[in-house]
Write a protein that holds these residues in place. Structure first.
Motif: not given
Length: 163
Positions: A70-73, A97-100, A117-120, A124-128
């Motif tokens: 598991y990796y955190m960008v 990360p929200l920084e995406l 993985s936290s799908i929600p 949220e990040v991908l929507r942004s």
């Protein structure tokens, strides 16, 4: 007239050289916060491949591999403003990360999701990400309900699985 022709050719050559794509292919062990400071040329990347150095062999029946990584960008991803394609190869994400959302050109992203993985939060990040067109899940070892939720929550983005 000859000077004008030379000027036009120069402008055309200059503009096409500005649009060159650059691929940053880097090991997950090397891409950490601060990488852009020691490697400022990497900020010109339009495609980033962040690779897991070890090979993961996926077991049958859609089960998590015993050695899943598991990796955190890192949050410093926000400095890569030219990135259009971000690929996390051989890596699962718990969250993104929200920084995406600060990547104005991001159109395609690929990664793997699993039971941790936290799908929600990922949704949220991908929507942004305003220009995001496609998500390629290299592995999706989650329930069908979670996968359907991901697809329904991102109706304008093509979500596909590429095992």
């Amino acid at each position: 007239m000859k000077k004008l022709s030379v000027l036009v050719i120069f402008v055309i050559l200059f503009c096409t050289s500005c649009n060159k794509s650059m691929v940053l292919d880097i090991s997950v062990n090397n891409f950490k916060d601060g990488y852009e400071k020691t490697n400022p040329g990497s900020l010109d990347a339009t495609t980033m491949l962040i690779r897991n150095e070890k090979t993961t062999v996926y077991p049958p029946f859609n089960k998590m591999p015993p050695d899943a990584t598991y990796y955190m960008v890192p949050s410093s991803i926000k400095f890569y403003k030219k990135v259009e394609n971000l690929h996390l190869i051989g890596l699962f994400v718990k969250q993104l990360p929200l920084e995406l959302k600060e990547l104005p050109n991001l159109e395609n992203i690929s990664f793997s999701i699993g039971n941790a993985s936290s799908i929600p939060e990922i949704i949220e990040v991908l929507r942004s990400c305003k220009r995001l067109k496609a998500i390629f899940l290299m592995a999706a070892i989650v329930s069908d309900a979670q996968l359907n939720n991901l697809k329904k929550s991102l109706p304008k983005i093509d979500v596909s699985i590429h095992p």
